[in-house]
Motif scaffolding. Structure first.
Motif, short mmCIF file in Angstrom:
data_model
loop_
_atom_site.label_atom_id
_atom_site.label_comp_id
_atom_site.label_asym_id
_atom_site.label_seq_id
_atom_site.Cartn_x
_atom_site.Cartn_y
_atom_site.Cartn_z
N ALA A 1 0.82 -1.23 0.00
CA ALA A 1 0.00 0.00 0.00
C ALA A 1 0.84 1.27 0.00
O ALA A 1 0.34 2.34 -0.33
CB ALA A 1 -0.93 0.00 1.21
N TYR A 2 2.14 1.15 0.37
CA TYR A 2 2.96 2.36 0.55
C TYR A 2 3.91 2.57 -0.62
O TYR A 2 5.11 2.39 -0.52
CB TYR A 2 3.68 2.30 1.89
CG TYR A 2 2.68 2.11 3.02
CD1 TYR A 2 1.86 3.15 3.42
CD2 TYR A 2 2.48 0.85 3.60
CE1 TYR A 2 0.88 2.96 4.39
CE2 TYR A 2 1.52 0.64 4.58
CZ TYR A 2 0.72 1.72 4.97
OH TYR A 2 -0.25 1.53 5.92
N LEU B 1 -9.39 3.91 1.55
CA LEU B 1 -8.59 4.32 2.72
C LEU B 1 -9.48 5.09 3.69
O LEU B 1 -9.42 4.89 4.91
CB LEU B 1 -7.41 5.22 2.29
CG LEU B 1 -6.32 4.59 1.42
CD1 LEU B 1 -5.20 5.60 1.18
CD2 LEU B 1 -5.77 3.32 2.06
N ASN C 1 -10.33 4.03 7.56
CA ASN C 1 -9.99 4.91 8.68
C ASN C 1 -11.22 5.43 9.42
O ASN C 1 -11.17 5.67 10.62
CB ASN C 1 -9.11 6.07 8.19
CG ASN C 1 -7.70 5.58 7.84
OD1 ASN C 1 -7.27 4.52 8.33
ND2 ASN C 1 -7.00 6.31 7.01
N GLY D 1 -9.85 1.82 11.37
CA GLY D 1 -8.52 1.49 10.85
C GLY D 1 -7.54 2.64 11.03
O GLY D 1 -7.94 3.76 11.37
N GLU D 2 -6.26 2.34 10.84
CA GLU D 2 -5.25 3.39 10.94
C GLU D 2 -4.25 3.21 9.82
O GLU D 2 -3.23 2.55 9.97
CB GLU D 2 -4.53 3.30 12.30
CG GLU D 2 -5.31 3.92 13.43
CD GLU D 2 -4.59 3.80 14.76
OE1 GLU D 2 -3.35 3.76 14.77
OE2 GLU D 2 -5.29 3.70 15.78
N ILE D 3 -4.58 3.78 8.66
CA ILE D 3 -3.67 3.71 7.53
C ILE D 3 -3.23 5.13 7.21
O ILE D 3 -4.06 6.00 6.92
CB ILE D 3 -4.35 3.03 6.31
CG1 ILE D 3 -4.83 1.65 6.76
CG2 ILE D 3 -3.42 2.98 5.12
CD1 ILE D 3 -4.92 0.60 5.70
N THR E 1 -1.13 7.73 1.82
CA THR E 1 -0.31 6.99 0.86
C THR E 1 -1.00 6.98 -0.50
O THR E 1 -2.22 7.13 -0.58
CB THR E 1 -0.02 5.56 1.35
OG1 THR E 1 0.78 4.89 0.37
CG2 THR E 1 -1.30 4.74 1.58
N THR F 1 -3.04 -5.57 -3.59
CA THR F 1 -3.35 -4.63 -2.50
C THR F 1 -4.74 -4.00 -2.62
O THR F 1 -5.45 -3.86 -1.61
CB THR F 1 -2.26 -3.54 -2.46
OG1 THR F 1 -1.01 -4.19 -2.20
CG2 THR F 1 -2.53 -2.51 -1.39
N LEU G 1 -7.50 -3.88 0.34
CA LEU G 1 -8.05 -2.65 0.93
C LEU G 1 -9.57 -2.64 0.85
O LEU G 1 -10.25 -2.32 1.84
CB LEU G 1 -7.47 -1.42 0.21
CG LEU G 1 -5.98 -1.14 0.42
CD1 LEU G 1 -5.49 -0.07 -0.55
CD2 LEU G 1 -5.70 -0.72 1.87
#
Ligand code: G3H
Ligand code: 13P
Ligand code: NA
Ligand code: ZN
Length: 331
Positions: free
Chosen positions: A199-200, A241, A245, A249-251, A254, A277, A281
């Motif tokens: 994801a990054y 994302l 969140n 969640g805590e992403i 990115t 990915t 997600l």
């Protein structure tokens, strides 16, 4: 029916489209991919990683894919082994009935240490000799996946090079690619152009200095008849994302590879587009949202159905964007 990667990508090259190759680990992913392909009349590439084989077990994965072929007999399916680390790994997959294998000789057998060019040619050539004798296709890789921003492979859970990579390693050299294809006779070539797994990928929406689509054009100009493969091609949808969140969640911030940039690559020889990915997600976002909104539900089929629907929407969108749609019945 099960077909080889070569057969599918030859058709894709002739008619100028790309094919997403989705990673598969479980029933819900498999259903999402097949229902999307059925709805859009798209041919399918499903790929199993070493991690997938560890999670589900090779026999379960094999039968999951064969079940898909049985339920959707009108959809051509390539059963592909993702990132094989040695000719022996590829041989086992061929024996299991895979119609295509990736021999990733860009890294040593540990899957971490960048290899020499000579090593890569040698293991890939051996995998090709074996696979072609069985009617199975081979994808090779030249260059190392990793970020042009940081020089790191980026994958958190152990897929990809360890340590810092040089600019030269992160961008496939067109001249070397031509020599590699000639020496190994691979059916498809994965190239490095600044994408990475997971994801990054990018700390900001990517521009040409960190996502080198121009490099793909240079490689395609040098080897126009070679089917190119783009790994690390998830787009990391901002809307998913947000959902993740919003529901616990805590992403961190990115960015992935914009779909329009992939389509630009498809104009210049990219035929196979690896995506894992994005489905992860969507799946995680859907399950987080479903359980938050339905706190008394405890039947896993309910939240798993929500993940299937979310993943299917992504698959449909990619089949349409890459012009894969409409081609299943033409092969
Ligand atoms: O190659 C990378 C794919 O995303 C597969 O990842 O080894 O966690 O299944 P995995
Ligand atoms: P993503 O992590 O971008 O989905 O890439 C998957 C991949 O390249 C599998 O080989
Ligand atoms: Na692959
Ligand atoms: Zn990959």
């Amino acid at each position: 029916a099960l077909i080889s990667l070569r057969q599918l990508l030859d058709h894709a090259a002739e008619f100028g489209y790309g094919v997403p190759a989705f990673n598969v680990n479980n029933l819900e992913q498999m259903r999402a991919i097949m229902e999307a392909a059925d709805q859009t009349n798209s041919p399918v590439i499903v790929q199993a990683s070493a991690g997938a084989r560890k999670y589900a077990g090779a026999p379960f994965l094999r039968h999951l894919i064969l079940a898909a072929v049985e339920e959707f007999p009108h959809i051509p399916v390539v059963m592909h082994q993702d990132h094989g680390t040695s000719p022996a790994v590829c041989q086992r997959s061929i024996q299991l009935g895979f119609s295509s294998v990736m021999m990733d000789g860009s890294l040593m057998e540990d899957g971490k240490t960048p290899s020499s060019y000579e090593y890569n040619v040698d293991v890939t050539r051996r995998a090709v000799d074996m696979a072609h004798a069985c009617g199975v296709s081979v994808e090779g890789e030249l260059g190392c996946l990793g970020s042009l921003e940081t020089g790191m492979a980026g994958e958190e859970d152990g897929v990809g090079a360890e340590g810092k990579l040089s600019h030269d390693q992160l961008l496939t050299d067109p001249e070397e690619a031509a020599d590699f294809v000639k020496k190994t006779q691979v059916d498809a070539l994965a190239i490095a152009c600044g994408t990475s797994h997971g994801a990054y990928k990018f700390s900001r929406p990517p521009t040409g200095d960190i996502l080198a689509i121009d490099r793909i054009k240079e490689i395609h100009a040098r080897i126009p008849d070679t089917h190119l493969v783009m790994h690390g091609s998830s787009s990391v949808p901002q809307e998913w994302l947000k959902v993740i969140n919003e529901f616990g969640g805590e992403i961190p911030e990115t960015y992935g590879v914009p779909v329009e940039q992939i389509c630009e690559g498809i104009k210049y020889g990219v035929r196979k587009v690896n995506i894992d990915t994005d489905l992860r997600l969507a799946s995680t976002g859907a399950v987080r949202r479903f359980l938050a909104e339905n706190p008394s539900e405890f039947d896993p089929r309910k939240f798993l159905a929500a993940t299937t629907k979310a993943m299917k929407e992504i698959c449909v969108a990619r089949y349409e964007a890459f012009n894969t749609a409409g081609n299943a019945s033409k092969i």
